[in-house]
Design a protein around this motif. Structure first.
Motif, PDB file in Angstrom:
ATOM      1  N   ASP A 192      45.976  90.358  34.583  1.00  0.00           N
ATOM      2  CA  ASP A 192      46.980  90.717  33.585  1.00  0.00           C
ATOM      3  C   ASP A 192      48.344  90.080  33.849  1.00  0.00           C
ATOM      4  OD1 ASP A 192      45.173  92.267  32.188  1.00  0.00           O
ATOM      5  OD2 ASP A 192      45.689  94.105  33.266  1.00  0.00           O
ATOM      6  N   GLN A 193      48.418  89.131  34.758  1.00  0.00           N
ATOM      7  CA  GLN A 193      49.686  88.460  35.032  1.00  0.00           C
ATOM      8  C   GLN A 193      49.465  86.971  35.228  1.00  0.00           C
ATOM      9  OE1 GLN A 193      51.083  89.278  39.333  1.00  0.00           O
ATOM     10  NE2 GLN A 193      49.838  91.072  38.822  1.00  0.00           N
ATOM     11  N   GLN A 194      50.572  86.239  35.360  1.00  0.00           N
ATOM     12  CA  GLN A 194      50.484  84.801  35.571  1.00  0.00           C
ATOM     13  C   GLN A 194      50.842  84.460  37.014  1.00  0.00           C
ATOM     14  OE1 GLN A 194      52.952  83.114  32.296  1.00  0.00           O
ATOM     15  NE2 GLN A 194      51.018  82.251  31.571  1.00  0.00           N
ATOM     16  N   TYR A 195      50.390  83.281  37.426  1.00  0.00           N
ATOM     17  CA  TYR A 195      50.538  82.859  38.814  1.00  0.00           C
ATOM     18  C   TYR A 195      51.041  81.420  38.888  1.00  0.00           C
ATOM     19  CZ  TYR A 195      47.687  86.991  39.613  1.00  0.00           C
ATOM     20  OH  TYR A 195      47.222  88.283  39.628  1.00  0.00           O
ATOM     21  N   ASP A 196      51.638  81.110  40.035  1.00  0.00           N
ATOM     22  CA  ASP A 196      52.048  79.730  40.293  1.00  0.00           C
ATOM     23  C   ASP A 196      50.836  78.829  40.497  1.00  0.00           C
ATOM     24  OD1 ASP A 196      54.898  80.336  40.356  1.00  0.00           O
ATOM     25  OD2 ASP A 196      54.489  81.330  42.270  1.00  0.00           O
ATOM     26  N   PHE A 197      49.741  79.420  40.967  1.00  0.00           N
ATOM     27  CA  PHE A 197      48.511  78.648  41.135  1.00  0.00           C
ATOM     28  C   PHE A 197      47.307  79.589  41.129  1.00  0.00           C
ATOM     29  CE2 PHE A 197      49.727  79.837  45.422  1.00  0.00           C
ATOM     30  CZ  PHE A 197      48.532  80.110  46.075  1.00  0.00           C
ATOM     31  N   VAL A 198      46.181  79.035  40.755  1.00  0.00           N
ATOM     32  CA  VAL A 198      44.897  79.737  40.790  1.00  0.00           C
ATOM     33  C   VAL A 198      43.900  78.838  41.515  1.00  0.00           C
ATOM     34  CG1 VAL A 198      42.947  80.570  39.403  1.00  0.00           C
ATOM     35  CG2 VAL A 198      45.297  81.083  38.697  1.00  0.00           C
ATOM     36  N   THR A 199      43.130  79.443  42.420  1.00  0.00           N
ATOM     37  CA  THR A 199      42.056  78.712  43.084  1.00  0.00           C
ATOM     38  C   THR A 199      40.708  79.231  42.600  1.00  0.00           C
ATOM     39  OG1 THR A 199      42.087  80.241  44.973  1.00  0.00           O
ATOM     40  CG2 THR A 199      43.425  78.233  45.144  1.00  0.00           C
ATOM     41  N   CYS A 200      39.741  78.339  42.604  1.00  0.00           N
ATOM     42  CA  CYS A 200      38.419  78.661  42.051  1.00  0.00           C
ATOM     43  C   CYS A 200      37.402  77.808  42.815  1.00  0.00           C
ATOM     44  CB  CYS A 200      38.436  78.336  40.562  1.00  0.00           C
ATOM     45  SG  CYS A 200      37.016  78.907  39.637  1.00  0.00           S
ATOM     46  N   THR A 201      36.887  78.324  43.931  1.00  0.00           N
ATOM     47  CA  THR A 201      36.025  77.534  44.807  1.00  0.00           C
ATOM     48  C   THR A 201      34.571  77.959  44.667  1.00  0.00           C
ATOM     49  OG1 THR A 201      36.433  79.059  46.662  1.00  0.00           O
ATOM     50  CG2 THR A 201      37.846  77.127  46.492  1.00  0.00           C
ATOM     51  N   GLU A 202      33.723  76.975  44.410  1.00  0.00           N
ATOM     52  CA  GLU A 202      32.293  77.213  44.265  1.00  0.00           C
ATOM     53  C   GLU A 202      32.023  78.296  43.207  1.00  0.00           C
ATOM     54  OE1 GLU A 202      29.576  75.535  46.294  1.00  0.00           O
ATOM     55  OE2 GLU A 202      31.291  74.209  46.093  1.00  0.00           O
ATOM     56  N   VAL A 203      32.707  78.172  42.087  1.00  0.00           N
ATOM     57  CA  VAL A 203      32.581  79.121  40.976  1.00  0.00           C
ATOM     58  C   VAL A 203      32.144  78.416  39.689  1.00  0.00           C
ATOM     59  CG1 VAL A 203      33.873  80.681  39.453  1.00  0.00           C
ATOM     60  CG2 VAL A 203      34.236  80.762  41.921  1.00  0.00           C
ATOM     61  N   LEU A 204      32.697  77.248  39.400  1.00  0.00           N
ATOM     62  CA  LEU A 204      32.457  76.599  38.112  1.00  0.00           C
ATOM     63  C   LEU A 204      30.978  76.386  37.837  1.00  0.00           C
ATOM     64  CD1 LEU A 204      35.211  73.851  37.763  1.00  0.00           C
ATOM     65  CD2 LEU A 204      35.281  76.247  37.076  1.00  0.00           C
ATOM     66  N   GLU A 205      30.204  76.100  38.882  1.00  0.00           N
ATOM     67  CA  GLU A 205      28.785  75.835  38.684  1.00  0.00           C
ATOM     68  C   GLU A 205      28.007  77.090  38.272  1.00  0.00           C
ATOM     69  OE1 GLU A 205      29.493  76.498  43.123  1.00  0.00           O
ATOM     70  OE2 GLU A 205      30.496  75.503  41.447  1.00  0.00           O
ATOM     71  N   HIS A 206      28.642  78.270  38.437  1.00  0.00           N
ATOM     72  CA  HIS A 206      27.983  79.536  38.090  1.00  0.00           C
ATOM     73  C   HIS A 206      28.322  80.032  36.688  1.00  0.00           C
ATOM     74  CE1 HIS A 206      26.736  80.161  42.295  1.00  0.00           C
ATOM     75  NE2 HIS A 206      27.944  79.766  42.627  1.00  0.00           N
ATOM     76  N   LEU A 207      29.273  79.403  36.002  1.00  0.00           N
ATOM     77  CA  LEU A 207      29.786  79.972  34.754  1.00  0.00           C
ATOM     78  C   LEU A 207      28.776  79.842  33.620  1.00  0.00           C
ATOM     79  CD1 LEU A 207      33.484  78.693  34.824  1.00  0.00           C
ATOM     80  CD2 LEU A 207      32.575  80.900  35.607  1.00  0.00           C
ATOM     81  N   HIS A 208      28.439  80.977  33.011  1.00  0.00           N
ATOM     82  CA  HIS A 208      27.526  80.967  31.874  1.00  0.00           C
ATOM     83  C   HIS A 208      28.227  80.492  30.605  1.00  0.00           C
ATOM     84  CE1 HIS A 208      24.494  84.102  33.678  1.00  0.00           C
ATOM     85  NE2 HIS A 208      24.810  83.142  34.524  1.00  0.00           N
ATOM     86  N   TRP A 209      29.487  80.880  30.447  1.00  0.00           N
ATOM     87  CA  TRP A 209      30.251  80.550  29.235  1.00  0.00           C
ATOM     88  C   TRP A 209      31.589  79.947  29.663  1.00  0.00           C
ATOM     89  CZ3 TRP A 209      27.006  80.708  25.396  1.00  0.00           C
ATOM     90  CH2 TRP A 209      25.928  81.582  25.470  1.00  0.00           C
ATOM     91  N   PRO A 210      31.591  78.713  30.126  1.00  0.00           N
ATOM     92  CA  PRO A 210      32.804  78.137  30.738  1.00  0.00           C
ATOM     93  C   PRO A 210      33.981  78.020  29.782  1.00  0.00           C
ATOM     94  CG  PRO A 210      31.080  76.477  30.494  1.00  0.00           C
ATOM     95  CD  PRO A 210      30.444  77.791  30.226  1.00  0.00           C
ATOM     96  N   GLU A 211      33.723  77.917  28.487  1.00  0.00           N
ATOM     97  CA  GLU A 211      34.850  77.845  27.543  1.00  0.00           C
ATOM     98  C   GLU A 211      35.720  79.085  27.669  1.00  0.00           C
ATOM     99  OE1 GLU A 211      37.143  78.711  24.010  1.00  0.00           O
ATOM    100  OE2 GLU A 211      35.338  79.797  24.588  1.00  0.00           O
ATOM    101  N   ARG A 212      35.117  80.255  27.836  1.00  0.00           N
ATOM    102  CA  ARG A 212      35.859  81.509  27.978  1.00  0.00           C
ATOM    103  C   ARG A 212      36.711  81.503  29.241  1.00  0.00           C
ATOM    104  NH1 ARG A 212      32.008  86.412  28.986  1.00  0.00           N
ATOM    105  NH2 ARG A 212      31.876  85.297  30.957  1.00  0.00           N
TER     106      ARG A 212
END
Length: 211
Positions: free
Chosen positions: A119-139
């Motif tokens: 519910d807030q914004q960040y200076d950065f977001v990390t996402c490690t070994e996650v993209l390959e699991h996304l069922h609906w990546p557009e969301r």
């Protein structure tokens, strides 16, 4: 044929059929993805994730994560605040970044499902070994755009698909929870179309800055 689950382009065509699994590829954003009817459910995913032994104090695991942590930290201001999205059961990268002076929050739909950090914004977001699991990546990419402040950073780690001929034998494909496979061209499309600047795409890490 089917529509792309990242960019929505109709007409994704069969890329490969391996061991009964059907993989499609989008002609526009170049994402390769498992057919929607074959996606695993959350119980299957958790059973696979629970097999992983990624301990936050394991030096080898920390070196692995530092492939993303080191180049990202070179670009962050002192005290920049971040979110580790898809942190898993042991949020090692969040701890590593906190050790470097960056306050962190974590989110994971299975292991840290409290939605408050979203519910807030960040200076950065990390996402490690996650993209390959996304069922609906557009969301999820719409969510990343909401989470990262203008001028902020998104750092992702996923093994890039660079050899189509090797795909049937590729160890990364064999994980039953890996359902999306990304190319540098996919990140280039995201940068052009969705308000990111692609700063680094060095397998397995991509760094994007929010315009």
């Amino acid at each position: 044929m089917s529509g792309c689950r990242l960019c929505g382009q109709p007409g994704a065509e069969l890329f490969a059929s391996v061991e009964g699994r059907r993989y499609l590829r989008c002609p526009r954003c170049h994402l390769t993805f498992l057919a929607a009817t074959q996606l695993p459910d959350q119980a299957e995913e958790k059973a696979q994730y629970d097999l992983h032994r990624n301990e936050p104090d394991d030096p080898g695991y920390r070196r692995f994560l530092d492939q993303l942590g080191a180049p990202l930290c070179e670009r962050l201001d002192a005290g920049a605040r971040g979110l580790d999205f898809g942190c898993g059961p042991g949020p090692a990268l969040a701890r590593m970044l906190e050790e470097r002076g960056h306050p962190m929050r974590v989110y994971d739909p299975i292991y840290a499902p409290d939605p408050a950090p979203l519910d807030q914004q960040y200076d950065f977001v990390t996402c490690t070994e996650v993209l390959e699991h996304l069922h609906w990546p557009e969301r999820e990419w719409r969510r990343f755009a909401e989470l990262v402040k203008p001028g902020g950073w998104l750092g992702v780690m996923t093994r890039f698909l660079t050899d189509d001929g090797h795909f049937p034998r590729w160890h990364y494909r064999r994980d039953p929870t890996h359902v999306c496979f990304w190319q540098p061209a996919t990140f280039q499309w995201l940068a052009r179309e969705q308000g990111w600047e692609l700063v680094m795409a060095n397998n397995p890490v991509a760094l994007l800055r929010r315009r």
